[in-house]
Design a protein around this motif. Structure first.
Motif, PDB file in Angstrom:
ATOM      1  N   VAL A  12      39.683  38.695  38.894  1.00 56.11           N
ATOM      2  CA  VAL A  12      39.436  39.629  39.995  1.00 56.11           C
ATOM      3  C   VAL A  12      38.369  39.059  40.932  1.00 56.11           C
ATOM      4  O   VAL A  12      38.545  39.050  42.149  1.00 56.11           O
ATOM      5  CB  VAL A  12      39.021  41.026  39.472  1.00 56.11           C
ATOM      6  N   LEU A  13      37.290  38.543  40.359  1.00 60.47           N
ATOM      7  CA  LEU A  13      36.205  37.995  41.176  1.00 60.47           C
ATOM      8  C   LEU A  13      36.434  36.524  41.534  1.00 60.47           C
ATOM      9  O   LEU A  13      35.667  35.945  42.294  1.00 60.47           O
ATOM     10  CB  LEU A  13      34.865  38.148  40.451  1.00 60.47           C
ATOM     11  N   GLU A  88      28.383  42.791  41.806  1.00 57.67           N
ATOM     12  CA  GLU A  88      29.646  42.164  42.185  1.00 57.67           C
ATOM     13  C   GLU A  88      30.827  42.802  41.441  1.00 57.67           C
ATOM     14  O   GLU A  88      31.882  43.053  42.018  1.00 57.67           O
ATOM     15  CB  GLU A  88      29.556  40.664  41.883  1.00 57.67           C
ATOM     16  N   LYS A  91      31.422  46.364  42.881  1.00 63.16           N
ATOM     17  CA  LYS A  91      32.061  46.287  44.207  1.00 63.16           C
ATOM     18  C   LYS A  91      33.567  46.050  44.072  1.00 63.16           C
ATOM     19  O   LYS A  91      34.356  46.534  44.868  1.00 63.16           O
ATOM     20  CB  LYS A  91      31.413  45.179  45.025  1.00 63.16           C
ATOM     21  N   ALA A  92      33.961  45.324  43.024  1.00 60.43           N
ATOM     22  CA  ALA A  92      35.371  44.996  42.797  1.00 60.43           C
ATOM     23  C   ALA A  92      36.108  46.053  41.977  1.00 60.43           C
ATOM     24  O   ALA A  92      37.296  45.889  41.686  1.00 60.43           O
ATOM     25  CB  ALA A  92      35.489  43.640  42.121  1.00 60.43           C
TER      26      ALA A  92
END
Length: 148
Positions: A12-13, A88, A91-92
């Motif tokens: 995802v990141l 992070e 946020k995702a």
């Protein structure tokens, strides 16, 4: 939970080399790390062991399953989520729904837009019994039954 966080970071990141320092000490993205202040050369007897309180985020899946804003579960590990990545992840779409407040340690993660994704740092199997399953297992089975 640890492996779920590594997978989320990679897929995802887009942190393709994300890992746990348990598996790769030189990973450029150490999502999971040895408990703060522990020397890797002297890790004998450094487990986070026993029952710890988890503060549960209201309106989360974890809260729905446990029916409480505070749960006590047993632990047996020496690696933890690296909070440097927390913003992070959030946020995702990852929700950090359980925290050991005393040390700011992540205990439970969920995916915001998933019908039933939850992973725990603690060991729900330690408190589960055939006639009284842990709320995480009970909720998972109920979700499967509901889906069929």
């Amino acid at each position: 939970m640890q492996i779920a966080c590594i997978e989320f970071a990679r897929n995802v990141l887009n942190l393709k080399e994300a890992n746990s320092t348990e598996f790769d000490e030189r990973t450029p993205d150490p999502i999971i790390m040895l408990i703060e202040g522990k020397d890797r050369e002297k890790i004998g007897g450094t487990l986070r062991l026993g029952e710890y309180p988890t503060t549960v985020l209201p309106n989360s899946l974890c809260h729905r399953l446990y029916g409480s804003e505070l749960v006590h579960e047993r632990h047996r590990h020496r690696y933890e989520f690296n909070n440097d990545y927390r913003a992070e992840f959030e946020k995702a779409g990852m929700v950090f729904s359980g925290i050991f407040k005393e040390q700011g340690l992540v205990e439970v993660v969920e995916l915001k837009d998933h019908p039933f994704f939850i992973a725990a740092q603690f060991h729900p199997e330690f408190t589960s019994r055939p006639s009284k399953p842990n709320p995480l297992f009970k909720g998972f089975i109920e979700e499967i039954i509901k889906a069929n």
